[in-house]
Design a protein around this motif. Structure first.
Motif, PDB file in Angstrom:
ATOM      1  N   UNK A 190      11.402  70.909  37.135  1.00  0.00           N
ATOM      2  CA  UNK A 190      10.228  70.497  36.368  1.00  0.00           C
ATOM      3  C   UNK A 190       9.081  70.139  37.314  1.00  0.00           C
ATOM      4  N   UNK A 191       7.886  70.726  37.146  1.00  0.00           N
ATOM      5  CA  UNK A 191       6.759  70.426  38.033  1.00  0.00           C
ATOM      6  C   UNK A 191       6.349  68.951  37.973  1.00  0.00           C
ATOM      7  N   UNK A 192       6.024  68.418  39.118  1.00  0.00           N
ATOM      8  CA  UNK A 192       5.609  67.015  39.173  1.00  0.00           C
ATOM      9  C   UNK A 192       4.315  66.783  38.395  1.00  0.00           C
ATOM     10  N   UNK A 193       3.509  67.830  38.265  1.00  0.00           N
ATOM     11  CA  UNK A 193       2.235  67.702  37.580  1.00  0.00           C
ATOM     12  C   UNK A 193       2.337  67.573  36.076  1.00  0.00           C
ATOM     13  N   UNK A 194       3.539  67.749  35.526  1.00  0.00           N
ATOM     14  CA  UNK A 194       3.721  67.577  34.081  1.00  0.00           C
ATOM     15  C   UNK A 194       3.876  66.075  33.823  1.00  0.00           C
ATOM     16  N   UNK A 195       2.751  65.398  33.703  1.00  0.00           N
ATOM     17  CA  UNK A 195       2.779  63.929  33.664  1.00  0.00           C
ATOM     18  C   UNK A 195       1.881  63.322  32.582  1.00  0.00           C
ATOM     19  N   UNK A 196       1.456  64.154  31.632  1.00  0.00           N
ATOM     20  CA  UNK A 196       0.694  63.660  30.485  1.00  0.00           C
ATOM     21  C   UNK A 196       1.254  64.315  29.230  1.00  0.00           C
ATOM     22  N   UNK A 197       1.037  63.733  28.066  1.00  0.00           N
ATOM     23  CA  UNK A 197       1.526  64.358  26.820  1.00  0.00           C
ATOM     24  C   UNK A 197       1.023  65.791  26.626  1.00  0.00           C
ATOM     25  N   UNK A 198      -0.236  66.046  26.965  1.00  0.00           N
ATOM     26  CA  UNK A 198      -0.777  67.397  26.795  1.00  0.00           C
ATOM     27  C   UNK A 198      -0.086  68.377  27.728  1.00  0.00           C
ATOM     28  N   UNK A 199       0.099  67.975  28.995  1.00  0.00           N
ATOM     29  CA  UNK A 199       0.788  68.847  29.945  1.00  0.00           C
ATOM     30  C   UNK A 199       2.250  69.041  29.563  1.00  0.00           C
ATOM     31  N   UNK A 200       2.868  68.009  29.042  1.00  0.00           N
ATOM     32  CA  UNK A 200       4.247  68.122  28.575  1.00  0.00           C
ATOM     33  C   UNK A 200       4.352  69.149  27.453  1.00  0.00           C
TER      34      UNK A 200
END
Length: 280
Positions: A190-200
């Motif tokens: 899982x990319x570290x940048x997936x860190x907001x609800x929208x990115x999730x």
């Protein structure tokens, strides 16, 4: 013994690679390395007519020295590829819903383009939300199909079930060629940048279109599948052995101004380093 080579996701148009130069390089490399069968797991051009022509030209150049077979990925299906044509095309080298027995061995290579059913995603049970997102954001929305993605994947599973049963009846050990990933364990971390609800949400929607665990379950259930070769997932994906099946990825991937998925400096080196060669 038979020597085979497998590649996928060359994306010659996206990577702005000259097709004639790529074809000459690949043909020479396959001959120099005594490859007898070359299998391609989809995503060559964003145009099925170009993909077919390239494979026809590659086979013509190699003559009877190397046998060339291919299936289609989602990018190949973006133009000039009706659902009926893709499913029922009978053309030299096109391996979807077909197989080739490797002479002098007990191996059978079975081909199926495959598809996806959202089973890799937390939205697996919310197909309406995924379909709505796909229509807005995902290029596959341009691909013709008579039903939804679950129906298309059900057709794939029915086809593969019949293919595997026929191979078992014939006493064959199976190599399986498909485009989409057959197990969620094959996904990159899982990319570290997936860190907001929208990115999730975006991450889960994209993941929904990566493959199907049901295909992996089917391949593992018959006992006669040894290797499954897949593409679609770019980057580095180590071999995975799961319930007797070894899953192998050999995607070249994309390099352009926006992203760089290559580990080598140019297309030739990237294709050669990602090419998988097996002696059977």
């Amino acid at each position: 013994m038979v020597r085979i080579a497998i590649s996928s996701d060359n994306h010659l148009d996206v990577n702005q690679v000259d097709p004639a130069a790529a074809l000459a390089m690949q043909a020479q490399y396959l001959q120099d390395h005594s490859v007898q069968y070359y299998f391609y797991a989809g995503d060559l051009f964003n145009d099925f007519t170009q993909t077919r022509q390239y494979m026809t030209d590659l086979q013509h150049r190699l003559a009877d020295r190397v046998h060339v077979y291919y299936i289609a990925g989602n990018h190949d299906l973006l133009q000039y590829a009706s659902y009926d044509q893709i499913e029922h095309l009978s053309a030299p080298g096109y391996l979807h819903r077909h197989y080739v027995d490797l002479p002098g061995t007990n191996w059978r290579m079975i081909g199926n383009n495959g598809w996806y059913d959202y089973s890799f995603s937390t939205y697996r049970d919310d197909s309406i939300a995924v379909r709505q997102w796909k229509r807005v954001y995902w290029l596959d929305s341009e691909i013709e199909q008579p039903g939804d993605d679950q129906e298309r994947m059900n057709n794939v599973l029915s086809q593969v079930t019949a293919q595997l049963a026929a191979a078992k009846d014939a006493g064959k050990r199976v190599l399986f060629l498909t485009h989409f990933a057959p197990r969620h364990e094959l996904l990159a971390p899982r990319p570290a940048g997936v860190n907001t609800p929208r990115r999730e949400r975006f991450y889960q929607m994209i993941t929904a279109m990566m493959g199907s665990d049901r295909l992996g379950d089917l391949l593992e259930s018959t006992g006669n599948v040894k290797y499954a070769f897949y593409g679609h997932l770019h980057g580095i994906h180590p071999p995975l052995e799961h319930n007797g099946v070894t899953y192998l990825n050999q995607a070249v991937g994309v390099r352009n101004k926006r992203i760089n998925e290559w580990q080598q400096d140019d297309f030739t080196a990237q294709w050669q380093s990602s090419l998988r060669i097996l002696d059977l």
